[in-house]
Design a protein around this motif. Structure first.
Motif, PDB file in Angstrom:
ATOM      1  N   PHE A   9      43.870   9.730  88.718  1.00 10.23           N
ATOM      2  CA  PHE A   9      44.046   9.928  87.272  1.00 10.23           C
ATOM      3  C   PHE A   9      45.475   9.622  86.878  1.00 10.23           C
ATOM      4  O   PHE A   9      46.414  10.030  87.569  1.00 10.23           O
ATOM      5  CB  PHE A   9      43.735  11.391  86.896  1.00 10.23           C
ATOM      6  CG  PHE A   9      43.861  11.651  85.415  1.00 10.23           C
ATOM      7  CD1 PHE A   9      42.737  11.677  84.603  1.00 10.23           C
ATOM      8  CD2 PHE A   9      45.110  11.846  84.829  1.00 10.23           C
ATOM      9  CE1 PHE A   9      42.850  11.886  83.229  1.00 10.23           C
ATOM     10  CE2 PHE A   9      45.228  12.052  83.454  1.00 10.23           C
ATOM     11  CZ  PHE A   9      44.106  12.079  82.655  1.00 10.23           C
ATOM     12  N   SER A  10      45.654   8.929  85.768  1.00  8.26           N
ATOM     13  CA  SER A  10      46.994   8.843  85.211  1.00  8.26           C
ATOM     14  C   SER A  10      46.935   8.822  83.693  1.00  8.26           C
ATOM     15  O   SER A  10      45.949   8.380  83.099  1.00  8.26           O
ATOM     16  CB  SER A  10      47.763   7.634  85.738  1.00  8.26           C
ATOM     17  OG  SER A  10      49.157   7.855  85.536  1.00  8.26           O
ATOM     18  N   GLY A  11      47.982   9.353  83.099  1.00  7.09           N
ATOM     19  CA  GLY A  11      48.069   9.378  81.645  1.00  7.09           C
ATOM     20  C   GLY A  11      49.177   8.449  81.192  1.00  7.09           C
ATOM     21  O   GLY A  11      50.181   8.289  81.878  1.00  7.09           O
ATOM     22  N   GLN A  13      51.497   7.451  77.685  1.00  5.76           N
ATOM     23  CA  GLN A  13      51.845   7.795  76.311  1.00  5.76           C
ATOM     24  C   GLN A  13      51.495   6.628  75.391  1.00  5.76           C
ATOM     25  O   GLN A  13      51.680   5.476  75.774  1.00  5.76           O
ATOM     26  CB  GLN A  13      53.350   8.053  76.225  1.00  5.76           C
ATOM     27  CG  GLN A  13      53.800   9.230  77.040  1.00  5.76           C
ATOM     28  CD  GLN A  13      54.104  10.462  76.191  1.00  5.76           C
ATOM     29  OE1 GLN A  13      53.875  10.472  74.979  1.00  5.76           O
ATOM     30  NE2 GLN A  13      54.610  11.486  76.829  1.00  5.76           N
ATOM     31  N   VAL A  44      47.469   9.461  76.218  1.00  4.21           N
ATOM     32  CA  VAL A  44      47.710  10.891  75.957  1.00  4.21           C
ATOM     33  C   VAL A  44      48.363  11.117  74.582  1.00  4.21           C
ATOM     34  O   VAL A  44      49.535  11.434  74.472  1.00  4.21           O
ATOM     35  CB  VAL A  44      48.512  11.552  77.103  1.00  4.21           C
ATOM     36  CG1 VAL A  44      47.682  11.598  78.374  1.00  4.21           C
ATOM     37  CG2 VAL A  44      49.830  10.830  77.400  1.00  4.21           C
ATOM     38  N   HIS A  47      49.924  14.671  74.085  1.00  2.00           N
ATOM     39  CA  HIS A  47      51.294  14.823  74.591  1.00  2.00           C
ATOM     40  C   HIS A  47      52.307  14.233  73.615  1.00  2.00           C
ATOM     41  O   HIS A  47      53.409  14.736  73.466  1.00  2.00           O
ATOM     42  CB  HIS A  47      51.457  14.129  75.952  1.00  2.00           C
ATOM     43  CG  HIS A  47      50.958  14.948  77.090  1.00  2.00           C
ATOM     44  ND1 HIS A  47      49.739  14.733  77.676  1.00  2.00           N
ATOM     45  CD2 HIS A  47      51.518  15.987  77.748  1.00  2.00           C
ATOM     46  CE1 HIS A  47      49.563  15.612  78.656  1.00  2.00           C
ATOM     47  NE2 HIS A  47      50.629  16.383  78.717  1.00  2.00           N
ATOM     48  N   TYR A 130      54.113  21.316  77.695  1.00  4.12           N
ATOM     49  CA  TYR A 130      53.726  19.926  77.989  1.00  4.12           C
ATOM     50  C   TYR A 130      53.187  19.769  79.425  1.00  4.12           C
ATOM     51  O   TYR A 130      52.120  19.181  79.639  1.00  4.12           O
ATOM     52  CB  TYR A 130      54.948  19.037  77.740  1.00  4.12           C
ATOM     53  CG  TYR A 130      54.826  17.560  78.013  1.00  4.12           C
ATOM     54  CD1 TYR A 130      54.845  16.632  76.981  1.00  4.12           C
ATOM     55  CD2 TYR A 130      54.743  17.060  79.321  1.00  4.12           C
ATOM     56  CE1 TYR A 130      54.776  15.273  77.220  1.00  4.12           C
ATOM     57  CE2 TYR A 130      54.660  15.713  79.573  1.00  4.12           C
ATOM     58  CZ  TYR A 130      54.678  14.815  78.529  1.00  4.12           C
ATOM     59  OH  TYR A 130      54.603  13.466  78.781  1.00  4.12           O
ATOM     60  N   MET A 134      49.452  18.495  80.933  1.00  6.21           N
ATOM     61  CA  MET A 134      49.385  17.434  81.950  1.00  6.21           C
ATOM     62  C   MET A 134      48.606  17.928  83.177  1.00  6.21           C
ATOM     63  O   MET A 134      47.787  17.195  83.743  1.00  6.21           O
ATOM     64  CB  MET A 134      50.805  17.005  82.314  1.00  6.21           C
ATOM     65  CG  MET A 134      50.861  15.888  83.312  1.00  6.21           C
ATOM     66  SD  MET A 134      52.500  15.110  83.307  1.00  6.21           S
ATOM     67  CE  MET A 134      52.462  14.389  84.950  1.00  6.21           C
ATOM     68  N   ASP A 137      44.987  17.741  82.307  1.00  5.05           N
ATOM     69  CA  ASP A 137      44.499  16.357  82.420  1.00  5.05           C
ATOM     70  C   ASP A 137      44.057  16.078  83.852  1.00  5.05           C
ATOM     71  O   ASP A 137      42.984  15.526  84.103  1.00  5.05           O
ATOM     72  CB  ASP A 137      45.620  15.337  82.118  1.00  5.05           C
ATOM     73  CG  ASP A 137      46.182  15.436  80.713  1.00  5.05           C
ATOM     74  OD1 ASP A 137      45.541  16.049  79.848  1.00  5.05           O
ATOM     75  OD2 ASP A 137      47.292  14.894  80.497  1.00  5.05           O
ATOM     76  N   ILE A 138      44.938  16.446  84.758  1.00  5.74           N
ATOM     77  CA  ILE A 138      44.745  16.103  86.171  1.00  5.74           C
ATOM     78  C   ILE A 138      43.620  16.938  86.794  1.00  5.74           C
ATOM     79  O   ILE A 138      42.713  16.410  87.435  1.00  5.74           O
ATOM     80  CB  ILE A 138      46.067  16.318  86.946  1.00  5.74           C
ATOM     81  CG1 ILE A 138      47.159  15.376  86.404  1.00  5.74           C
ATOM     82  CG2 ILE A 138      45.866  16.136  88.442  1.00  5.74           C
ATOM     83  CD1 ILE A 138      48.575  15.712  86.883  1.00  5.74           C
ATOM     84  N   VAL A 146      47.637  11.012  91.868  1.00  2.00           N
ATOM     85  CA  VAL A 146      48.176  10.792  90.530  1.00  2.00           C
ATOM     86  C   VAL A 146      49.320   9.775  90.630  1.00  2.00           C
ATOM     87  O   VAL A 146      50.416  10.109  91.071  1.00  2.00           O
ATOM     88  CB  VAL A 146      48.736  12.107  89.940  1.00  2.00           C
ATOM     89  CG1 VAL A 146      49.171  11.902  88.494  1.00  2.00           C
ATOM     90  CG2 VAL A 146      47.727  13.231  90.042  1.00  2.00           C
ATOM     91  N   VAL A 148      52.363   8.153  89.498  1.00  3.42           N
ATOM     92  CA  VAL A 148      53.398   8.460  88.499  1.00  3.42           C
ATOM     93  C   VAL A 148      54.738   7.904  88.955  1.00  3.42           C
ATOM     94  O   VAL A 148      54.947   7.652  90.138  1.00  3.42           O
ATOM     95  CB  VAL A 148      53.601   9.983  88.285  1.00  3.42           C
ATOM     96  CG1 VAL A 148      52.558  10.564  87.364  1.00  3.42           C
ATOM     97  CG2 VAL A 148      53.692  10.724  89.597  1.00  3.42           C
ATOM     98  N   GLN A 152      58.080  11.920  86.676  1.00  4.50           N
ATOM     99  CA  GLN A 152      56.945  12.820  86.453  1.00  4.50           C
ATOM    100  C   GLN A 152      56.550  13.592  87.705  1.00  4.50           C
ATOM    101  O   GLN A 152      55.602  14.373  87.687  1.00  4.50           O
ATOM    102  CB  GLN A 152      55.740  12.026  85.938  1.00  4.50           C
ATOM    103  CG  GLN A 152      55.962  11.399  84.572  1.00  4.50           C
ATOM    104  CD  GLN A 152      56.195  12.456  83.504  1.00  4.50           C
ATOM    105  OE1 GLN A 152      55.488  13.453  83.411  1.00  4.50           O
ATOM    106  NE2 GLN A 152      57.238  12.264  82.698  1.00  4.50           N
TER     107      GLN A 152
END
Ligand code: TRP
Length: 333
Positions: A9-11, A13, A44, A47, A130, A134, A137-138, A146, A148, A152
């Motif tokens: 998983f990754s988010g 912005q 996201v 966020h 925040y 996050m 999300d994960i 993840v 990142v 992060q």
């Protein structure tokens, strides 16, 4: 883990201004992960509002970010691509996790300290929590890995601490995720200060090449790139500017450093910079063309958002209701 397959998983912005650093260092790898993992990539937007956003810009950038990821090679058939606010379980799980996260832990997050210094007039609770959103999300996807950047990593460590804490109280609740630092991804440096990472928020527009820059802009930026007073194209730690340009050239042409040194032996920086600019612009041209096509069809992008949100919700719902049950919330079916 869901079933047999490991989850990634990754988010991201919602900022349309992705750089060639984001592209070469991260996004290109994202596409490869789908061969090995069940991949979720989420825009996201929740966020993003921890700092003030102009609504029209946020909306446009949400479309753009999704389109850009697809244009960079993320196939929506092989990856779940969606927008965070369309899957309400993110915000819901974040609340539950808030109750398992300590004030002291959040106070120690370096990004919070940096951002509250930068936005001193708006140190809101969302900025503070925040990392909990996050973590939600994960953990919502029982994520194993993840991808990142280094900035992060601390947030992923906190997510692990939260997951472990909850698992001690409610055994087997969450998969404890690992941060994954890209190995094959190249770190691309600023063109103006080549000892600093290229950053999309750099104040100096000449320091950064954006994926969506046109050819003239790209060539002009490379022309102005900081090098050194020698006139030798050679990869070396004491030549950060030239080495960075060589890395970029290598990524876009597939040539290695020896080949590049030979290609430009006896030539000046002017020729070299032009070649890097052209290779970059030519490689980005198909991405930009695809991006324009995708952005021209809002309805298709919205259909993708809807489909992605439905896919994500299926997994998110399962995790959330499992946790609600463990917590003692009454569940009526
Ligand atoms: N905080 C991340 C960033 O600014 C974005 C993000 C949100 C994220 N949720 C995530 C990254 C979950 C990885 C996993 O880059």
């Amino acid at each position: 883990m869901f079933g047999e397959q490991k989850v990634c998983f990754s988010g991201v912005q919602p900022s349309g201004n992705l750089t060639i650093g984001n592209y070469l260092g991260a996004i290109k790898n994202f596409a490869e992960y789908s061969e090995k993992y069940k991949t979720f990539y989420c825009v996201v937007d929740e966020h993003a509002i921890t700092v003030r956003q102009n609504p029209a810009d946020l909306r446009r950038r949400t479309y753009e970010t999704l389109a850009l990821y697809m244009a960079c090679g993320l196939d929506p058939e092989k990856n779940t691509l969606y927008v965070q606010s369309m899957v309400h379980e993110h915000a819901e799980l974040a609340w539950l996790l808030n109750c398992f996260t300590m004030f002291g832990e959040l106070s120690r997050m370096t990004q919070f300290k940096d951002k509250s210094a930068k936005h001193a007039d708006n140190i809101n609770a969302g900025l503070f929590t925040y990392p909990v959103l996050m973590a939600a999300d994960i953990l919502l996807f029982q994520t194993d890995v993840v991808p990142v950047g280094i900035d992060q990593k601390q947030h992923v460590e906190l997510c692990r601490d939260i997951a472990n804490r909850i698992n001690q109280i409610y055994p087997d609740m969450f998969t404890v995720p690992e941060p994954m630092m890209a190995k094959s991804g190249k770190k691309i440096m600023s063109l103006a200060e080549p000892t600093k990472k290229m950053s999309k928020s750099d104040e100096n527009a000449n320091a950064v090449v954006y994926i969506l820059d046109d050819k003239d802009t790209i060539i002009r930026k490379f022309k102005r790139a900081v090098t050194d007073s020698e006139a030798e194209i050679r990869f070396s730690e004491d030549k950060p500017g030239v080495s960075n340009l060589m890395t970029i050239y290598s990524c876009f042409t597939g040539k290695n450093y020896d080949e590049i040194e030979r290609e430009f032996a006896g030539k000046g920086y002017g020729d070299f910079k032009l070649a890097v600019g052209e290779a970059t612009a030519d490689s980005l041209a198909p991405v930009q063309a695809r991006f324009a096509e995708l952005m021209a069809d809002k309805a298709a992008l919205e259909a993708q958002m809807k489909r992605g949100a439905e896919e994500a919700s299926y997994y998110a719902r399962r995790t959330l209701s499992k946790f609600q049950k463990k917590l003692g919330f009454v569940q009526i079916r």
